[in-house]
Every structure is written in structure tokens, then in C-alpha cells.
Write a protein that holds these residues in place. Structure first.
Motif, PDB file in Angstrom:
ATOM      1  N   THR A 180      -5.877  -2.470  -3.704  1.00  0.00           N
ATOM      2  CA  THR A 180      -6.247  -2.592  -2.865  1.00  0.00           C
ATOM      3  C   THR A 180      -7.418  -2.101  -2.765  1.00  0.00           C
ATOM      4  O   THR A 180      -7.605  -0.850  -3.002  1.00  0.00           O
ATOM      5  CB  THR A 180      -5.284  -1.406  -1.950  1.00  0.00           C
ATOM      6  N   ARG A 189     -10.259   1.241  -1.073  1.00  0.00           N
ATOM      7  CA  ARG A 189      -9.586   2.849  -0.475  1.00  0.00           C
ATOM      8  C   ARG A 189     -10.156   3.436  -1.405  1.00  0.00           C
ATOM      9  O   ARG A 189     -10.667   3.483  -2.638  1.00  0.00           O
ATOM     10  CB  ARG A 189      -8.106   2.906  -0.950  1.00  0.00           C
ATOM     11  N   ASP A 223       1.213  -1.576  -0.379  1.00  0.00           N
ATOM     12  CA  ASP A 223      -0.327  -0.018   0.337  1.00  0.00           C
ATOM     13  C   ASP A 223       0.980   1.001   0.113  1.00  0.00           C
ATOM     14  O   ASP A 223       0.283   2.241   0.092  1.00  0.00           O
ATOM     15  CB  ASP A 223      -1.058   0.293   0.932  1.00  0.00           C
ATOM     16  N   ARG A 240      -1.886   1.276  -7.035  1.00  0.00           N
ATOM     17  CA  ARG A 240      -3.014   0.896  -5.993  1.00  0.00           C
ATOM     18  C   ARG A 240      -3.947   0.553  -5.828  1.00  0.00           C
ATOM     19  O   ARG A 240      -4.348  -0.672  -5.214  1.00  0.00           O
ATOM     20  CB  ARG A 240      -2.251   1.891  -5.338  1.00  0.00           C
TER      21      ARG A 240
END
Length: 139
Positions: free
Chosen positions: A115, A118, A70, A111
Motif C-alpha cells: 500500500t 500510506r 491493509d 504492508r
């Protein structure tokens, strides 16, 4: 760079990891009130580990309840970036703001895939590069 680092918070979390010794950390924090607006500030003298020790990077991972993937770790020292990569973070050697902005722009979409869930910028907004990172510092 201060305004730029603060603008990154519009799209993700920003962390400072600095090799400031404990006897200077409080004075530095008091002299730099903008640091209080970051998501996390870690001074080596306070956390008991300094870059490039893996424990310094792991401190940030734990503090932000995140995974190493992350993070985009940014530093002006190659050895620190290599150490961050060794613990699973993405890394970039800082040379100038424009290059950093391009790196962050390329990193953010990757990213988002790694993930999901988010927070993302609102549709139609222009992301100003929010990253879960240790921002560049000069030590």
C-alpha cells in the motif's frame, strides 16, 4: 496491552473488533475511555455481525475505506484468525506482547510495499508498530 495498542497509532491506524453484545457495548465504551482514541471501534452487537462471520471483518474494511490486505488481524482465537485470513486479511494468533511486536515489525515493511502512499514514520524515528488492525481482545 492498552498502552501498547495506543502506541501502535503512532505509525498506522488501529481498530478494535469485539464480540461484545449491544446491551454491554455502551457501558464498556464508557468504562474504557482509551477506546475513543482508536481509529475505529466495532462491537458485534452494534454492527450486526460477530467474529468469525466474514461480515464482521468486512465492516472494518468498509469503515476504514481500506482493502483487506491493509489489515493485520490479531486475536487469541485461531478460528477468528482463520476467518480474517479467508477474507484477505493477514492474521496472527495472539499469545503474548513480545511475539506480537515481532510479528508487527515483520508485517509493516510488507504492508508498505502493498500500500504505497500510506503514512510512514519520520526518517530516523523508531516505529512503534502502527498497524491497520483489530487489536487483540480476550472474549
Amino acid at each position: 496491552m492498552v498502552a501498547y495498542a495506543q502506541s501502535l497509532r503512532d505509525v498506522d491506524e488501529v481498530t478494535l473488533l469485539s464480540n461484545i453484545p449491544s446491551d454491554h457495548a455502551d457501558a464498556f465504551l464508557a468504562a474504557q475511555p482509551w477506546l475513543h482514541r482508536l481509529d475505529h471501534v466495532a462491537f458485534s452487537g452494534k454492527i450486526g455481525a460477530a467474529k468469525p462471520d466474514p461480515a464482521a471483518f468486512e465492516h472494518c474494511v468498509v469503515a476504514l475505506r481500506a482493502a483487506p490486505a491493509d489489515f493485520l488481524f490479531v486475536d487469541d482465537r485461531e478460528e477468528n484468525v482463520r476467518a480474517a485470513r479467508a477474507v484477505g486479511m493477514d492474521g496472527h494468533v495472539f499469545t503474548d506482547r513480545e511475539e506480537l511486536a515481532a510479528v508487527i515489525d515483520a508485517w509493516l515493511p510488507r504492508r508498505a510495499v502493498l500500500t504505497p502512499g500510506r503514512p510512514r514514520p519520520a526518517p530516523g524515528s523508531t516505529p512503534r508498530h502502527r498497524n491497520r488492525s483489530a487489536r487483540p481482545d480476550r472474549e
